[in-house]
Design a protein around this motif. Structure first.
Motif, PDB file in Angstrom:
ATOM      1  N   HIS A  31      14.206   6.324  -1.357  1.00 14.46           N
ATOM      2  CA  HIS A  31      13.811   7.110  -2.389  1.00 14.46           C
ATOM      3  C   HIS A  31      14.137   7.311  -4.229  1.00 14.46           C
ATOM      4  O   HIS A  31      13.368   7.412  -4.753  1.00 14.46           O
ATOM      5  N   GLY A  32      14.683   5.887  -4.097  1.00 20.65           N
ATOM      6  CA  GLY A  32      14.981   5.348  -5.778  1.00 20.65           C
ATOM      7  C   GLY A  32      13.524   4.241  -6.295  1.00 20.65           C
ATOM      8  O   GLY A  32      12.448   4.415  -7.105  1.00 20.65           O
ATOM      9  N   VAL A  33      12.252   3.633  -4.739  1.00 21.49           N
ATOM     10  CA  VAL A  33      11.426   2.871  -5.028  1.00 21.49           C
ATOM     11  C   VAL A  33      10.437   3.984  -5.110  1.00 21.49           C
ATOM     12  O   VAL A  33       9.086   4.159  -5.527  1.00 21.49           O
ATOM     13  N   GLU A  34      10.473   5.430  -4.378  1.00 18.02           N
ATOM     14  CA  GLU A  34       8.828   5.945  -4.216  1.00 18.02           C
ATOM     15  C   GLU A  34       7.669   6.649  -4.961  1.00 18.02           C
ATOM     16  O   GLU A  34       6.921   6.615  -5.354  1.00 18.02           O
ATOM     17  N   PRO A  35       8.536   6.423  -6.033  1.00 20.50           N
ATOM     18  CA  PRO A  35       8.439   7.006  -6.779  1.00 20.50           C
ATOM     19  C   PRO A  35       7.022   6.165  -8.171  1.00 20.50           C
ATOM     20  O   PRO A  35       6.103   6.462  -8.460  1.00 20.50           O
ATOM     21  N   SER A  36       7.678   5.087  -7.756  1.00 22.43           N
ATOM     22  CA  SER A  36       6.655   3.850  -8.850  1.00 22.43           C
ATOM     23  C   SER A  36       5.977   2.987  -7.335  1.00 22.43           C
ATOM     24  O   SER A  36       4.822   2.218  -8.004  1.00 22.43           O
ATOM     25  N   LEU A  37       6.210   3.719  -5.851  1.00 21.25           N
ATOM     26  CA  LEU A  37       4.954   2.947  -4.826  1.00 21.25           C
ATOM     27  C   LEU A  37       3.589   3.764  -5.017  1.00 21.25           C
ATOM     28  O   LEU A  37       2.562   4.818  -5.624  1.00 21.25           O
ATOM     29  N   PRO A  38       1.936   2.332  -5.269  1.00 17.64           N
ATOM     30  CA  PRO A  38       1.057   3.134  -5.119  1.00 17.64           C
ATOM     31  C   PRO A  38       0.728   4.174  -4.648  1.00 17.64           C
ATOM     32  O   PRO A  38       1.056   3.900  -2.997  1.00 17.64           O
ATOM     33  N   ARG A  39      -0.425   4.753  -4.620  1.00 16.49           N
ATOM     34  CA  ARG A  39      -1.108   6.034  -3.860  1.00 16.49           C
ATOM     35  C   ARG A  39      -1.946   6.485  -4.113  1.00 16.49           C
ATOM     36  O   ARG A  39      -2.912   5.799  -4.579  1.00 16.49           O
ATOM     37  N   PHE A  40      -2.785   5.901  -2.812  1.00 13.06           N
ATOM     38  CA  PHE A  40      -4.313   6.948  -2.363  1.00 13.06           C
ATOM     39  C   PHE A  40      -4.923   7.388  -2.043  1.00 13.06           C
ATOM     40  O   PHE A  40      -4.201   7.557  -1.089  1.00 13.06           O
ATOM     41  N   ARG A  41      -5.782   7.914  -2.440  1.00 19.50           N
ATOM     42  CA  ARG A  41      -6.742   9.154  -1.502  1.00 19.50           C
ATOM     43  C   ARG A  41      -7.323   8.732  -0.355  1.00 19.50           C
ATOM     44  O   ARG A  41      -8.812   7.714  -1.178  1.00 19.50           O
ATOM     45  N   LEU A  42      -7.804   8.586   0.516  1.00 19.87           N
ATOM     46  CA  LEU A  42      -9.027   8.651   1.632  1.00 19.87           C
ATOM     47  C   LEU A  42      -9.748   9.309   1.324  1.00 19.87           C
ATOM     48  O   LEU A  42      -9.542  10.908   1.949  1.00 19.87           O
ATOM     49  N   ASP A  43     -11.096   9.409   1.327  1.00 23.48           N
ATOM     50  CA  ASP A  43     -11.841  10.558   1.433  1.00 23.48           C
ATOM     51  C   ASP A  43     -13.047  10.543   2.421  1.00 23.48           C
ATOM     52  O   ASP A  43     -12.992   9.199   3.500  1.00 23.48           O
ATOM     53  N   GLU A  44     -13.778  11.057   2.717  1.00 28.26           N
ATOM     54  CA  GLU A  44     -14.343  11.819   4.537  1.00 28.26           C
ATOM     55  C   GLU A  44     -15.045  10.329   4.222  1.00 28.26           C
ATOM     56  O   GLU A  44     -16.134   9.861   3.528  1.00 28.26           O
ATOM     57  N   GLY A  45     -14.741   9.382   5.471  1.00 30.87           N
ATOM     58  CA  GLY A  45     -15.654   8.226   6.162  1.00 30.87           C
ATOM     59  C   GLY A  45     -14.703   7.111   5.656  1.00 30.87           C
ATOM     60  O   GLY A  45     -15.253   5.598   6.278  1.00 30.87           O
ATOM     61  N   ASP A  46     -14.218   6.971   4.945  1.00 27.90           N
ATOM     62  CA  ASP A  46     -13.114   5.715   4.769  1.00 27.90           C
ATOM     63  C   ASP A  46     -12.727   5.312   5.491  1.00 27.90           C
ATOM     64  O   ASP A  46     -11.587   6.039   6.650  1.00 27.90           O
ATOM     65  N   ILE A  47     -11.776   4.483   5.957  1.00 26.22           N
ATOM     66  CA  ILE A  47     -10.340   3.588   6.852  1.00 26.22           C
ATOM     67  C   ILE A  47     -10.276   2.652   6.117  1.00 26.22           C
ATOM     68  O   ILE A  47     -10.094   2.264   4.740  1.00 26.22           O
TER      69      ILE A  47
END
Length: 79
Positions: A31-47
């Motif tokens: 929980h201490g490192v979660e805020p700094s982890l990269p996040r991204f969104r996959l759009d329809e058709g992305d893998i």
């Protein structure tokens, strides 16, 4: 070790308290490192292709329909 909310000591384990303490430490560290982890969104058709042996991954909750197709590929490096 995989971190899940279901990780608990085995029934009647003599080291139950130690295991609970270690799981709590792991939970706090994650929980201490979660805020700094990269996040991204996959759009329809992305893998998304990843190596389960080399990365720790997860996902945030979602709403709506979700389809998952898993293809396992084994390379010569997999051993």
């Amino acid at each position: 070790m995989r971190r899940t909310d279901g990780a608990v000591p085995l029934h009647r384990d003599p080291d139950t308290e130690h295991i609970r303490t270690q799981l709590a430490r792991l939970n706090d560290a994650v929980h201490g490192v979660e805020p700094s982890l990269p996040r991204f969104r996959l759009d329809e058709g992305d893998i998304l292709v990843l190596d389960n042996y080399r990365c720790w991954h997860g996902r945030d909750s979602h709403t709506g329909e979700r389809t998952v197709r898993i293809l396992t590929a084994r390379s010569a490096d997999a051993g």
